[in-house]
Design a protein around this motif. Structure first.
Motif, PDB file in Angstrom:
ATOM      1  N   VAL A 103     -10.015   6.229  60.097  1.00  0.00           N
ATOM      2  CA  VAL A 103     -10.548   4.884  59.913  1.00  0.00           C
ATOM      3  C   VAL A 103      -9.726   4.165  58.853  1.00  0.00           C
ATOM      4  O   VAL A 103      -9.779   4.518  57.677  1.00  0.00           O
ATOM      5  CB  VAL A 103     -12.032   4.913  59.495  1.00  0.00           C
ATOM      6  N   GLY A 104      -8.946   3.172  59.265  1.00  0.00           N
ATOM      7  CA  GLY A 104      -8.133   2.410  58.324  1.00  0.00           C
ATOM      8  C   GLY A 104      -6.649   2.615  58.583  1.00  0.00           C
ATOM      9  O   GLY A 104      -6.212   3.709  58.968  1.00  0.00           O
ATOM     10  N   SER A 105      -5.869   1.536  58.391  1.00  0.00           N
ATOM     11  CA  SER A 105      -4.411   1.633  58.588  1.00  0.00           C
ATOM     12  C   SER A 105      -3.658   1.166  57.356  1.00  0.00           C
ATOM     13  O   SER A 105      -2.567   0.635  57.437  1.00  0.00           O
ATOM     14  CB  SER A 105      -3.990   0.821  59.813  1.00  0.00           C
ATOM     15  N   GLY A 106      -4.271   1.339  56.164  1.00  0.00           N
ATOM     16  CA  GLY A 106      -3.529   1.142  54.919  1.00  0.00           C
ATOM     17  C   GLY A 106      -2.688   2.387  54.664  1.00  0.00           C
ATOM     18  O   GLY A 106      -2.416   3.170  55.587  1.00  0.00           O
ATOM     19  N   GLY A 107      -2.296   2.595  53.433  1.00  0.00           N
ATOM     20  CA  GLY A 107      -1.454   3.742  53.121  1.00  0.00           C
ATOM     21  C   GLY A 107      -2.129   5.062  53.457  1.00  0.00           C
ATOM     22  O   GLY A 107      -1.520   5.949  54.061  1.00  0.00           O
ATOM     23  N   ALA A 108      -3.399   5.200  53.098  1.00  0.00           N
ATOM     24  CA  ALA A 108      -4.085   6.474  53.309  1.00  0.00           C
ATOM     25  C   ALA A 108      -4.246   6.752  54.805  1.00  0.00           C
ATOM     26  O   ALA A 108      -3.976   7.863  55.272  1.00  0.00           O
ATOM     27  CB  ALA A 108      -5.448   6.460  52.609  1.00  0.00           C
TER      28      ALA A 108
ATOM     29  N   ILE B 186       4.349  -5.469  50.542  1.00  0.00           N
ATOM     30  CA  ILE B 186       4.699  -5.839  51.914  1.00  0.00           C
ATOM     31  C   ILE B 186       5.675  -4.823  52.501  1.00  0.00           C
ATOM     32  O   ILE B 186       5.613  -4.483  53.685  1.00  0.00           O
ATOM     33  CB  ILE B 186       5.270  -7.270  51.955  1.00  0.00           C
ATOM     34  N   ALA B 187       6.550  -4.287  51.636  1.00  0.00           N
ATOM     35  CA  ALA B 187       7.475  -3.251  52.103  1.00  0.00           C
ATOM     36  C   ALA B 187       6.700  -1.995  52.524  1.00  0.00           C
ATOM     37  O   ALA B 187       7.048  -1.353  53.513  1.00  0.00           O
ATOM     38  CB  ALA B 187       8.485  -2.916  50.995  1.00  0.00           C
ATOM     39  N   PHE B 188       5.641  -1.658  51.787  1.00  0.00           N
ATOM     40  CA  PHE B 188       4.784  -0.540  52.200  1.00  0.00           C
ATOM     41  C   PHE B 188       4.083  -0.874  53.518  1.00  0.00           C
ATOM     42  O   PHE B 188       3.861   0.002  54.356  1.00  0.00           O
ATOM     43  CB  PHE B 188       3.713  -0.249  51.134  1.00  0.00           C
ATOM     44  N   GLY B 189       3.704  -2.137  53.661  1.00  0.00           N
ATOM     45  CA  GLY B 189       3.052  -2.566  54.903  1.00  0.00           C
ATOM     46  C   GLY B 189       3.933  -2.261  56.112  1.00  0.00           C
ATOM     47  O   GLY B 189       3.457  -1.770  57.137  1.00  0.00           O
ATOM     48  N   HIS B 190       5.227  -2.524  55.989  1.00  0.00           N
ATOM     49  CA  HIS B 190       6.146  -2.218  57.095  1.00  0.00           C
ATOM     50  C   HIS B 190       6.164  -0.723  57.388  1.00  0.00           C
ATOM     51  O   HIS B 190       6.144  -0.305  58.552  1.00  0.00           O
ATOM     52  CB  HIS B 190       7.567  -2.689  56.760  1.00  0.00           C
ATOM     53  N   ALA B 191       6.227   0.092  56.324  1.00  0.00           N
ATOM     54  CA  ALA B 191       6.284   1.542  56.524  1.00  0.00           C
ATOM     55  C   ALA B 191       5.020   2.037  57.231  1.00  0.00           C
ATOM     56  O   ALA B 191       5.079   2.844  58.165  1.00  0.00           O
ATOM     57  CB  ALA B 191       6.468   2.254  55.187  1.00  0.00           C
ATOM     58  N   ASN B 192       3.862   1.530  56.807  1.00  0.00           N
ATOM     59  CA  ASN B 192       2.606   1.963  57.425  1.00  0.00           C
ATOM     60  C   ASN B 192       2.522   1.505  58.873  1.00  0.00           C
ATOM     61  O   ASN B 192       2.045   2.225  59.751  1.00  0.00           O
ATOM     62  CB  ASN B 192       1.416   1.418  56.632  1.00  0.00           C
ATOM     63  N   TRP B 193       2.979   0.308  59.116  1.00  0.00           N
ATOM     64  CA  TRP B 193       2.993  -0.231  60.481  1.00  0.00           C
ATOM     65  C   TRP B 193       3.877   0.667  61.364  1.00  0.00           C
ATOM     66  O   TRP B 193       3.472   1.074  62.460  1.00  0.00           O
ATOM     67  CB  TRP B 193       3.550  -1.658  60.398  1.00  0.00           C
ATOM     68  N   ASN B 194       5.055   0.995  60.868  1.00  0.00           N
ATOM     69  CA  ASN B 194       5.949   1.873  61.625  1.00  0.00           C
ATOM     70  C   ASN B 194       5.279   3.220  61.908  1.00  0.00           C
ATOM     71  O   ASN B 194       5.397   3.754  63.008  1.00  0.00           O
ATOM     72  CB  ASN B 194       7.243   2.136  60.853  1.00  0.00           C
ATOM     73  N   ALA B 195       4.581   3.740  60.886  1.00  0.00           N
ATOM     74  CA  ALA B 195       3.969   5.071  61.021  1.00  0.00           C
ATOM     75  C   ALA B 195       2.946   5.091  62.153  1.00  0.00           C
ATOM     76  O   ALA B 195       2.827   6.077  62.875  1.00  0.00           O
ATOM     77  CB  ALA B 195       3.300   5.477  59.706  1.00  0.00           C
TER      78      ALA B 195
END
Ligand SMILES: Cc1cc2nc3c(=O)[nH]c(=O)nc-3n(C[C@H](O)[C@H](O)[C@H](O)COP(=O)(O)OP(=O)(O)OC[C@H]3O[C@@H](n4cnc5c(N)ncnc54)[C@H](O)[C@@H]3O)c2cc1C
Ligand code: SF4
Ligand code: SF4
Ligand code: FES
Lengths: 229, 652
Positions: B15-20, B140-149
């Motif tokens: 549940v959730g698509s942030g870093g965790a 925002i750079a982390f956002g890209h990494a999480n999106w890619n993941a």
């Protein structure tokens, strides 16, 4: 201050006039201020997206007088009309369905985690592209994206759109600029850009980014050059 | 017309698509699990994406930054509330956790001498070492990494615009509860989705929207993590520990709540003043976030606050000195770039340039409390650190959703590391749990929650959830916000009851696609549940500690026996609260810690009263050490030296 808000619900659409009460005599409100106040007063079930209120999350894009704007950081004035962005299918009020864009990238993001040495500096252009907040303002007037809907086509967003857009090209160009990508990975990213309809960029006036990224200089032209003019 | 329910099967639901959430999904998929990520915001849109993007990477500046040093740093800063197994796990993994983001395309600047990411020039708030890394384009750079993941596929499916409503449990081995799946409202698909799955990882972020608009976080922080877990019978720990950032914008309204600074960015001569100009806190850069917030709220409570309910952060002293002033401005602009952008946009020119003081007010930022878990994020119950075999079987948490890592105070830049450390740990553990799961999942376990949810669509009523939500937010700020009193905490209970009673009177139309009224209803339900948990814990902690500030009581002595609060929801919806003991730091260590703190504060107080010319020269040297010469070339700072830790070590 009176503004118009387009409401779409359960298949019905109408425009209402909302009278924004300024909180200070000289207040020049953002679009989001108006939407939040409308929700807090007359239209409690008004549907719109927002997240950070600070131009970072990229979800609050709406059209104002037909042009895409980030609601949290764009001012609104008397008589303006707020409507859902028209480049994506409407869901409710100002909310549109976004997921068809990301879905088209499934399987197209060559993984970079291939035992490479992580300790390499990325070029400045790579960092210029990570500024993208995925607001989809750049879908406006993109002929490549418009192909998805030509002749009344009604694509299923759950499967991902067939044709690309400046955002999907940006994601692919990031893979090409990443110092950790292999040569094969770079070629593959270019091939994906071509699949998504890169050809449409050849005779296009060009795209514009909602947060000021130089899309033509840093995404489209490099891809076109790599593809061979 | 009733809303349809679709059925699906997965091994692990995240549940959730942030870093965790993103890191959990990748870790579970690596172990061969079929994973579904459910995100109410578009994929990657989260606090992680809007953060300042600073992450803790152990040993990034020096090889002798040991696991023990970092673990102890977290425990002491957290008032002895953190669970040692959990801080140890953080310290152990924090050297490489950052690389999981890098594997998804995050590209920090590299320190080629050390052959690792480049450390920030200064130590971050509360750290005893320099061990943070910053990123161009911050979160925002982390956002890209999480999106890619998540978006890439490779074993991970996802749903966005999808609200995870509740987990579904049954019982085994007598009466022990275990996860068998969950129910989701797919708003853009216009349907409910029932997922059969033996493991659920809750990575749905925090609760700061309880205090909207007095928050700098994402709108979606409606306490879903805690409410979902509490309704399933899980225990929550340290729920009174909300972190308020002291220096956020009080006005104009479009910027209300957004971050403009941190104690460290106030630099050597920043002070807090009340409306009469009297200094209410000096040596701001040496203080914790909680100390600054408390000073502001005390002034407000005494009627000495600023017009918009705050106080004045006066950094003019830094600015006016002729030699060091220009360095200060560069320091302010670069040490928290996102925050300074907010200041420039929101304030008038002279204010943004620090020629005048800033009107600031605390804002809800992070929740240290959360699901009671072990070092792999599995739900636990029982005494002390708790035991997994007493917890809800198959329930996991990571990131802001979990408790036990930070206790009473979170150090700067640790959360973006937390999400990776415990996201991956929970992902692996959940995957192993799913593979070992032997039971059968009966669909009738889902029947009650499906029936209750379907029944809400088309509910007749006279009130809008959004209206009730605003009432709750206002009351929560006044009673369980940054400044609390015994009376206030007691008063919120009946208010929550009254609002809860009105849930059945909320009008919800019947249509299935993006039903905003239903969404508001669900989020209100979660906010009310969370407010109950916070109020119960706050009532139990009867003096000030960390993020829990009691205006009518003093501080809990650091020599007192430490305890955490644990809350548990009963079947009737009321909350029971109890204390669990925490080990005490040995006296010698505590005294050393206290002495060091007093010495630092004494030094910086004294420094303020030096003649201007002397101050100016000393400060110039200090700034040069941390930021380089005017030509821009950063001078080499000895890793781990006093120079490296501007905000923490003694002033010049
Ligand atoms: C302005 C700001 C600056 C910060 N700067 C830093 C920093 O520099 N360094 C640092 O370490 N920390 C920083 N933090 C803190 C840090 O960003 C967060 O604590 C961290 O990102 C939390 O990550 P998470 O994955 O736990 O939750 P989030 O990143 O908040 O993700 C939560 C996810 O859950 C989803 N969700 C919520 N409820 C549901 C539901 N019911 N159903 C489905 N999905 C749901 C959301 O859509 C979202 O995708 C900052 C925070 C803020 C707000
Ligand atoms: S240049 Fe290409 S991507 Fe940009 S708008 Fe034109 S067709 Fe679209
Ligand atoms: S490229 Fe620019 S306009 Fe397009 S999605 Fe990214 S930030 Fe928005
Ligand atoms: S609300 Fe996040 S970008 Fe506008």
């Amino acid at each position: 201050m009176k503004v118009e808000i387009e409401l779409n619900r359960d298949g019905e659409s109408n425009v209402i006039e909302y009278d924004y009460a300024r909180r200070a005599a000289d207040e020049k409100p953002m679009i989001l201020d108006v939407l939040l106040q409308a929700q807090a007063t007359d239209i409690p079930d008004l549907a719109f997206r927002y997240g950070c209120r600070a131009r970072n999350c990229g979800v609050c894009t709406v059209d104002v007088n037909g042009r895409p704007r980030l609601a949290c950081r764009a001012r609104i004035k008397e008589g303006d009309r707020v409507s859902p962005v028209k480049t994506l299918p409407p869901l409710a009020d100002l909310v549109v369905r976004r997921d068809g864009v990301a879905r088209q990238m499934r399987g197209r993001l060559t993984s970079v985690a291939q035992g490479n040495n992580l300790n390499q500096d990325a070029p400045d252009d790579y960092h210029a592209l990570t500024a993208c907040v995925e607001c989809y303002a750049c879908l406006q007037n993109c002929p490549m994206h418009a192909r998805n809907f030509t002749d009344g086509a009604n694509p299923n967003p759950s499967e991902g759109y067939q044709w690309g857009n400046p955002f999907s090209l940006l994601k692919l160009q990031m893979l090409r600029l990443d110092p950790l990508s292999s040569d094969a990975g770079r070629d593959q990213a270019l091939a994906h850009a071509e699949d998504l309809g890169l050809d449409a960029c050849r005779d296009c006036k060009g795209c514009k980014c909602g947060v000021g990224i130089d899309l033509m200089g840093k995404v489209v032209r490099p891809l076109l050059e790599a593809a061979g003019e | 017309m009733t809303i349809e329910t679709e059925w699906r099967n997965y091994d692990v639901v995240v549940v959730g698509s942030g870093g965790a959430g993103s890191m959990a999904a990748r870790a579970a998929a690596e172990e061969g699990s079929r994973v579904l990520v459910v995100s109410k915001d578009p994929i990657g849109c989260s606090d992680t994406k809007i953060s300042e993007g600073n992450a803790t990477v152990r040993q990034v500046a020096a090889d002798d930054d040991s696991e023990e040093a970092l673990s102890e740093n977290l425990c002491m800063a957290g008032g002895n509330l953190p669970v040692k197994d959990i801080t140890d796990a953080f310290a152990k993994d924090s050297k490489t956790a950052f690389d999981r983001f890098r594997a998804q395309g995050l590209r920090p600047a590299i320190d080629h001498k050390r052959n690792n990411p480049k450390a920030t020039p200064m130590a971050f708030g509360g750290h005893n070492r320099r061990r943070s890394v910053g990123l161009p384009n911050h979160g925002i750079a982390f956002g890209h990494a999480n999106w890619n993941a998540v978006v890439q596929g490779n074993g991970v499916d996802y749903l966005e615009d999808a609200w995870f409503l509740d987990v579904v449990t049954d019982t085994f081995d007598g009466d022990r509860a275990r996860i068998v799946g969950g129910l989701i409202y797919d708003a853009s698909g216009g349907k409910l989705i029932a997922v059969r799955a033996p493991a659920v990882i809750i990575a749905a972020g925090g609760l700061s929207t309880l205090f909207f608009p007095k928050t700098d976080t994402m709108r979606g922080n409606t306490g879903d993590s805690y409410a979902i877990a509490a309704r399933a019978g899980a225990e929550l720990v340290d729920m009174e520990q909300c972190q308020f950032l002291p220096f956020c914008i009080a006005s104009p309204p479009s910027y209300e709540g957004l971050l403009v600074g941190e104690p460290a960015s106030a630099s050597f001569l920043g002070v807090l003043r009340d409306k009469n100009g009297k200094v209410i806190l000096d040596s701001v850069y040496q203080r914790t976030r909680a100390e600054c917030s408390a000073a502001i709220m005390r002034a407000v409570a005494d009627g000495r606050g600023s017009p918009n309910g705050g106080a004045y952060l006066d950094m003019t002293g830094n600015k006016v000195l002729p030699r060091s002033g220009p360095y200060f401005m560069r320091y302010l602009e670069t040490c928290l770039p996102g925050a300074y952008v907010n200041a420039r946009q929101a304030f008038s020119k002279p204010v943004a340039k620090c020629e005048e003081p800033w009107e600031v007010r605390p804002s809800a930022h992070y929740h240290m409390g959360g699901l009671r878990v072990d070092a792999v994020g599995a739900s636990v119950k029982g005494e002390g650190a708790g035991a997994r075999n007493l917890g809800i079987d198959g329930l996991f948490a990571a990131g802001q959703a979990m408790g036990g890592l930070f206790g009473a105070n979170r150090l700067g830049s640790t959360s973006l590391t937390e999400v990776s450390v415990f996201g991956s740990r929970a992902g692996h553990a959940a995957s192993q749990h799913a593979h070992a799961f032997k039971g059968t999942i009966e669909d009738n376990a889902f029947a009650p929650v499906i029936a209750a949810t379907v029944g809400r669509f088309g509910q007749a009523g006279t009130v809008a959830a959004a209206t009730l939500k605003q009432k709750l937010q206002k009351e929560a700020w006044d009673t369980i916000g940054p400044a609390r009193t015994g009376d206030g905490i007691a008063a919120i209970g009946p208010i929550i009851d009254a609002l809860t009673a009105r849930l059945d009177d909320v009008a919800i139309p019947a249509y299935a696609t993006w039903n905003q009224s239903f969404i508001e209803f669900e989020e209100l339900r979660n906010l009310l549940e969370t407010a109950r948990a916070v109020a119960a814990a706050a009532g139990e902690r009867d003096a000030s500690l960390g993020g829990h500030v009691r205006l009518d009581r003093g501080d809990i002595s650091i020599f007192a026996e430490p305890y955490s609060t644990v809350v548990h929801r009963g079947v009737d919806g009321s909350y029971a609260v109890r204390r669990v003991a925490r080990p005490k730091t040995p006296l010698k260590q505590l005294l050393a810690y206290k002495a060091e703190e007093s010495w630092r504060q004494f030094q910086s107080k004294w420094f303020r009263f030096l003649p201007d010319a002397v101050k100016d020269r000393k400060l110039e040297t200090r700034y040069q050490a941390i930021m380089g010469t005017p030509s821009g070339a950063a001078r080499e700072v000895e890793p781990g030296s006093d120079d490296a830790a501007v905000a923490e070590k003694r002033a010049a």
